[in-house]
Write a protein that holds these residues in place. Sequence first.
Motif, PDB file in Angstrom:
ATOM      1  N   LEU A  25      -3.187   1.350   9.566  1.00  0.00           N
ATOM      2  CA  LEU A  25      -3.957   0.096   9.517  1.00  0.00           C
ATOM      3  C   LEU A  25      -5.316   0.293   8.845  1.00  0.00           C
ATOM      4  CD1 LEU A  25      -3.431  -1.730  12.927  1.00  0.00           C
ATOM      5  CD2 LEU A  25      -2.172  -1.985  10.786  1.00  0.00           C
ATOM      6  N   ASP A  29      -4.223  -2.939   4.058  1.00  0.00           N
ATOM      7  CA  ASP A  29      -4.305  -4.307   4.544  1.00  0.00           C
ATOM      8  C   ASP A  29      -2.910  -4.883   4.310  1.00  0.00           C
ATOM      9  OD1 ASP A  29      -5.142  -6.759   5.374  1.00  0.00           O
ATOM     10  OD2 ASP A  29      -5.971  -7.332   3.420  1.00  0.00           O
ATOM     11  N   ARG A  31       0.880  -6.429   6.058  1.00  0.00           N
ATOM     12  CA  ARG A  31       1.668  -6.945   7.187  1.00  0.00           C
ATOM     13  C   ARG A  31       3.130  -6.842   6.809  1.00  0.00           C
ATOM     14  NH1 ARG A  31      -2.628  -7.065   9.003  1.00  0.00           N
ATOM     15  NH2 ARG A  31      -3.813  -8.661  10.108  1.00  0.00           N
ATOM     16  N   LEU A 151       3.670  -1.461  14.577  1.00  0.00           N
ATOM     17  CA  LEU A 151       3.368  -2.117  13.302  1.00  0.00           C
ATOM     18  C   LEU A 151       4.033  -3.493  13.214  1.00  0.00           C
ATOM     19  CD1 LEU A 151       1.910  -1.865  10.581  1.00  0.00           C
ATOM     20  CD2 LEU A 151       3.938  -0.708   9.681  1.00  0.00           C
ATOM     21  N   HIS A 154       2.065  -5.869  15.553  1.00  0.00           N
ATOM     22  CA  HIS A 154       0.791  -6.190  14.913  1.00  0.00           C
ATOM     23  C   HIS A 154       1.003  -7.174  13.756  1.00  0.00           C
ATOM     24  CE1 HIS A 154      -3.191  -5.541  13.208  1.00  0.00           C
ATOM     25  NE2 HIS A 154      -2.589  -5.415  12.036  1.00  0.00           N
ATOM     26  N   SER A 155       2.028  -6.893  12.940  1.00  0.00           N
ATOM     27  CA  SER A 155       2.293  -7.725  11.765  1.00  0.00           C
ATOM     28  C   SER A 155       2.665  -9.150  12.141  1.00  0.00           C
ATOM     29  CB  SER A 155       3.445  -7.129  10.942  1.00  0.00           C
ATOM     30  OG  SER A 155       3.109  -5.858  10.475  1.00  0.00           O
ATOM     31  N   TYR A 156       3.374  -9.290  13.270  1.00  0.00           N
ATOM     32  CA  TYR A 156       3.846 -10.615  13.675  1.00  0.00           C
ATOM     33  C   TYR A 156       2.877 -11.291  14.647  1.00  0.00           C
ATOM     34  CZ  TYR A 156       8.367  -9.322  11.536  1.00  0.00           C
ATOM     35  OH  TYR A 156       9.364  -8.940  10.680  1.00  0.00           O
ATOM     36  N   GLY A 157       1.674 -10.757  14.723  1.00  0.00           N
ATOM     37  CA  GLY A 157       0.639 -11.378  15.538  1.00  0.00           C
ATOM     38  C   GLY A 157       0.869 -11.268  17.038  1.00  0.00           C
ATOM     39  N   THR A 160       0.110  -5.447  20.831  1.00  0.00           N
ATOM     40  CA  THR A 160       0.767  -4.134  20.759  1.00  0.00           C
ATOM     41  C   THR A 160       0.769  -3.506  22.160  1.00  0.00           C
ATOM     42  OG1 THR A 160      -1.337  -3.137  20.153  1.00  0.00           O
ATOM     43  CG2 THR A 160       0.154  -3.701  18.339  1.00  0.00           C
TER      44      THR A 160
END
Length: 325
Positions: A25, A29, A31, A151, A154-157, A160
Amino acid sequence: HATLREIRKTPEGILTAQKAFEDFLTHHDFRLPREIVYTGCGSSHFLSQPLAMATTRLGGRGFSAPCSELLYSREWYPIGNPELLVAISRSGETTEAIKALDALNVPRFALTAYESGLSRKSDYALIVPAHEESVVMTHSFTAFYFAFLQLLLHSYGRETYDAELVSSLTKEVLGSEEYIREIVNGFDFRNVIFLGSGILYPVALEAMLKMKEMALFWSEAYPTFEVRHGFKSIADDGTLVVLLVDEPFEWHEKLTEEFQGQKARVLTVGRHDAGADYFIEVPELGPPANVVLYLPVIQLLAYYKAVERGLNPDRPRFLSKVVKW
Ligand code: F1P
């Protein structure tokens, strides 16, 4: 044996995974997109399956296929129009995995333990340095899964997981090592069937592979209730049935009784025993992270079966650490 040391490193592997995820991360930057194809060979293929399932469960669409299928038979699979190809390889040097990066004309992502042929050829790389001496994958599998899952979340909002907590839960599960050794020493089973549903089905597949790789031992794996449809004829007084289940319900108890009626013995690994002969309790974590709590158990089972059979699980016959063409 190195293999045993590596299985015992699972809690440390989770922390290594968390650090790799955080480092990624800091440097990117980036996703993960929604439509992802995952690929790998052997254990890395069995790891591609729960990652594809987790992707789907979290609102994306994940698909997984072994590298060779992606390379030579992809027209037979519903691949769709993925936005990313994730290739998994512990060594990062498996020929098929490196070649598979060219199978689809989409951005490429490497999940590996090293700066390697695979990472250099990819647009992105998540390098999880859970290095292993042994031929077979153990704690690296768990660490790769956890790092990539973080990951995805985190990527899908999504929130975690707390890596310290998950790490300590894997430590708890490793506390069953002595009991696993006792099961293996106390019941000289002639074959073993692993059962799991949903995200625990690929864990059953990986367990089946671990038994073959480490213990050169006959093993099978099925989606839990599918086993009743013909396959169960194999089970008798020499069979150990390993039931991987997060929350057992009535069907699991009936299935256990059915196998016990055939004189097979059942080991439940999960939240409740479901009437089994042996029981290993897995702390509450819930899917999709719970996978990391089951892996050390099935790895220890294969390890102790190998030792009981007088084999060296560090050096399985006919296998090499990296498969090249
Ligand atoms: C893949 C793999 C291993 C397996 C065996 C041969 O390696 O299939 O999973 O244990 O030793 O290679 P990798 O691509 O993940 O390095």
